[in-house]
Design a protein around this motif. Structure first.
Motif, mmCIF file in Angstrom:
data_model
loop_
_atom_site.group_PDB
_atom_site.id
_atom_site.type_symbol
_atom_site.label_atom_id
_atom_site.label_comp_id
_atom_site.label_asym_id
_atom_site.label_seq_id
_atom_site.Cartn_x
_atom_site.Cartn_y
_atom_site.Cartn_z
ATOM 1 N N ASP A 100 0.836 -1.207 0.000
ATOM 2 C CA ASP A 100 0.000 0.000 0.000
ATOM 3 C C ASP A 100 0.871 1.258 0.000
ATOM 4 O O ASP A 100 0.586 2.220 -0.710
ATOM 5 C CB ASP A 100 -0.941 0.016 1.209
ATOM 6 N N ARG A 101 1.946 1.230 0.777
ATOM 7 C CA ARG A 101 2.876 2.364 0.839
ATOM 8 C C ARG A 101 3.547 2.569 -0.534
ATOM 9 O O ARG A 101 3.655 3.695 -1.014
ATOM 10 C CB ARG A 101 3.923 2.112 1.920
ATOM 11 N N GLN A 102 3.964 1.486 -1.157
ATOM 12 C CA GLN A 102 4.599 1.576 -2.471
ATOM 13 C C GLN A 102 3.625 2.094 -3.522
ATOM 14 O O GLN A 102 4.001 2.903 -4.378
ATOM 15 C CB GLN A 102 5.156 0.213 -2.891
ATOM 16 N N ILE A 103 2.387 1.631 -3.462
ATOM 17 C CA ILE A 103 1.367 2.103 -4.407
ATOM 18 C C ILE A 103 1.168 3.610 -4.250
ATOM 19 O O ILE A 103 1.092 4.343 -5.240
ATOM 20 C CB ILE A 103 0.038 1.336 -4.221
ATOM 21 N N GLN A 104 1.110 4.065 -3.017
ATOM 22 C CA GLN A 104 0.932 5.495 -2.755
ATOM 23 C C GLN A 104 2.112 6.295 -3.317
ATOM 24 O O GLN A 104 1.924 7.323 -3.978
ATOM 25 C CB GLN A 104 0.788 5.742 -1.255
ATOM 26 N N GLN A 105 3.336 5.785 -3.105
ATOM 27 C CA GLN A 105 4.525 6.466 -3.623
ATOM 28 C C GLN A 105 4.529 6.462 -5.153
ATOM 29 O O GLN A 105 4.901 7.457 -5.784
ATOM 30 C CB GLN A 105 5.796 5.816 -3.084
ATOM 31 N N LEU A 106 4.108 5.364 -5.745
ATOM 32 C CA LEU A 106 4.049 5.286 -7.205
ATOM 33 C C LEU A 106 2.983 6.228 -7.774
ATOM 34 O O LEU A 106 3.170 6.805 -8.847
ATOM 35 C CB LEU A 106 3.798 3.844 -7.661
ATOM 36 N N GLN A 107 1.858 6.390 -7.082
ATOM 37 C CA GLN A 107 0.818 7.327 -7.530
ATOM 38 C C GLN A 107 1.348 8.756 -7.524
ATOM 39 O O GLN A 107 1.079 9.532 -8.445
ATOM 40 C CB GLN A 107 -0.443 7.215 -6.650
ATOM 41 N N ILE A 108 2.113 9.085 -6.488
ATOM 42 C CA ILE A 108 2.713 10.425 -6.413
ATOM 43 C C ILE A 108 3.697 10.612 -7.562
ATOM 44 O O ILE A 108 3.699 11.638 -8.236
ATOM 45 C CB ILE A 108 3.402 10.636 -5.040
ATOM 46 N N LEU A 109 4.526 9.611 -7.799
ATOM 47 C CA LEU A 109 5.486 9.671 -8.904
ATOM 48 C C LEU A 109 4.762 9.790 -10.245
ATOM 49 O O LEU A 109 5.157 10.575 -11.110
ATOM 50 C CB LEU A 109 6.389 8.431 -8.886
ATOM 51 N N LYS A 110 3.696 9.051 -10.414
ATOM 52 C CA LYS A 110 2.924 9.099 -11.657
ATOM 53 C C LYS A 110 2.390 10.506 -11.911
ATOM 54 O O LYS A 110 2.483 11.020 -13.038
ATOM 55 C CB LYS A 110 1.766 8.092 -11.575
ATOM 56 N N GLN A 111 1.857 11.134 -10.874
ATOM 57 C CA GLN A 111 1.335 12.495 -11.022
ATOM 58 C C GLN A 111 2.450 13.477 -11.378
ATOM 59 O O GLN A 111 2.259 14.362 -12.213
ATOM 60 C CB GLN A 111 0.608 12.936 -9.741
ATOM 61 N N GLU A 112 3.603 13.312 -10.763
ATOM 62 C CA GLU A 112 4.744 14.178 -11.061
ATOM 63 C C GLU A 112 5.184 14.010 -12.515
ATOM 64 O O GLU A 112 5.458 14.989 -13.212
ATOM 65 C CB GLU A 112 5.904 13.862 -10.106
ATOM 66 N N LEU A 113 5.248 12.774 -12.994
ATOM 67 C CA LEU A 113 5.638 12.523 -14.383
ATOM 68 C C LEU A 113 4.623 13.114 -15.347
ATOM 69 O O LEU A 113 4.992 13.709 -16.369
ATOM 70 C CB LEU A 113 5.806 11.018 -14.621
ATOM 71 N N LYS A 114 3.348 12.960 -15.044
ATOM 72 C CA LYS A 114 2.306 13.544 -15.900
ATOM 73 C C LYS A 114 2.436 15.062 -15.948
ATOM 74 O O LYS A 114 2.298 15.675 -17.012
ATOM 75 C CB LYS A 114 0.915 13.164 -15.382
ATOM 76 N N ARG A 115 2.707 15.654 -14.786
ATOM 77 C CA ARG A 115 2.858 17.113 -14.719
ATOM 78 C C ARG A 115 4.037 17.556 -15.581
ATOM 79 O O ARG A 115 3.935 18.520 -16.343
ATOM 80 C CB ARG A 115 3.061 17.562 -13.271
ATOM 81 N N LEU A 116 5.148 16.859 -15.490
ATOM 82 C CA LEU A 116 6.330 17.217 -16.279
ATOM 83 C C LEU A 116 6.067 17.084 -17.777
ATOM 84 O O LEU A 116 6.497 17.917 -18.567
ATOM 85 C CB LEU A 116 7.524 16.355 -15.879
ATOM 86 N N LEU A 117 5.367 16.051 -18.170
ATOM 87 C CA LEU A 117 5.072 15.844 -19.588
ATOM 88 C C LEU A 117 4.052 16.849 -20.114
ATOM 89 O O LEU A 117 4.027 17.144 -21.313
ATOM 90 C CB LEU A 117 4.584 14.414 -19.827
ATOM 91 N N ALA A 118 3.231 17.385 -19.255
ATOM 92 C CA ALA A 118 2.190 18.332 -19.674
ATOM 93 C C ALA A 118 2.738 19.724 -19.916
ATOM 94 O O ALA A 118 2.099 20.541 -20.582
ATOM 95 C CB ALA A 118 1.080 18.388 -18.625
ATOM 96 N N GLU A 119 3.910 20.031 -19.416
ATOM 97 C CA GLU A 119 4.477 21.371 -19.546
ATOM 98 C C GLU A 119 5.300 21.462 -20.823
ATOM 99 O O GLU A 119 6.487 21.188 -20.840
ATOM 100 C CB GLU A 119 5.319 21.712 -18.316
ATOM 101 N N GLU A 120 4.657 21.896 -21.898
ATOM 102 C CA GLU A 120 5.294 21.941 -23.219
ATOM 103 C C GLU A 120 6.299 23.076 -23.364
ATOM 104 O O GLU A 120 7.276 22.961 -24.091
ATOM 105 C CB GLU A 120 4.230 22.061 -24.301
#
Length: 137
Positions: free
Chosen positions: A99-119
């Motif tokens: 559960d802890r790893q899933i939570q950390q991966l969700q945070i990482l996923k959001q960060e990656l999406k944010r970085l990719l969205a900034e053109e």
């Protein structure tokens, strides 16, 4: 009359179990397996119960348990007790970790999406910057 099987050579155990000889030796070194002795040539011999232990080890590893944890369970079993209480406790701990790893991966996923969205980041051109996508974070 109970017929006791002859001890098997390590090569035979490896072939029948699909586990490499090197791994079987390692498990023995760690105390997960016990030999029934050795041949005159020094080859390890194992009783038929080695297959149940190897199956247990493989299954426990597939469930995310470490060899150290598995050794504890087998030691309890070898003392004549069932290690089920210890196994359940370990599985509960594994769930908490997952559960802890899933939570950390969700945070990482959001960060990656944010970085990719900034053109507009890609338009920056500086020799001090290797890649603005990563460095701006």
């Amino acid at each position: 009359m109970i017929v006791q099987e002859e001890p098997r050579l390590i090569g035979s155990v490896a072939k029948e179990s699909g586990i490499p000889i090197k791994t079987i030796r390692y498990y023995e070194e760690l105390g997960l397996l016990k030999t029934a002795g050795r041949t005159e040539g020094g080859y390890r011999l194992f009783n038929a119960d080695v297959f149940a232990r190897l199956n247990f080890i493989k299954r426990a590893q597939n469930l995310g348990m470490s060899l150290s944890e598995i050794r504890e369970f087998l030691n309890i079993h070898d003392q004549g007790d069932l290690p089920c209480d210890h196994v359940q406790e370990t599985l509960r701990d594994k769930l908490i970790d997952i559960d802890r790893q899933i939570q950390q991966l969700q945070i990482l996923k959001q960060e990656l999406k944010r970085l990719l969205a900034e053109e507009d980041v890609l338009s920056e051109n500086s020799t001090a910057i290797i890649c603005p996508i990563i460095e701006q974070g």
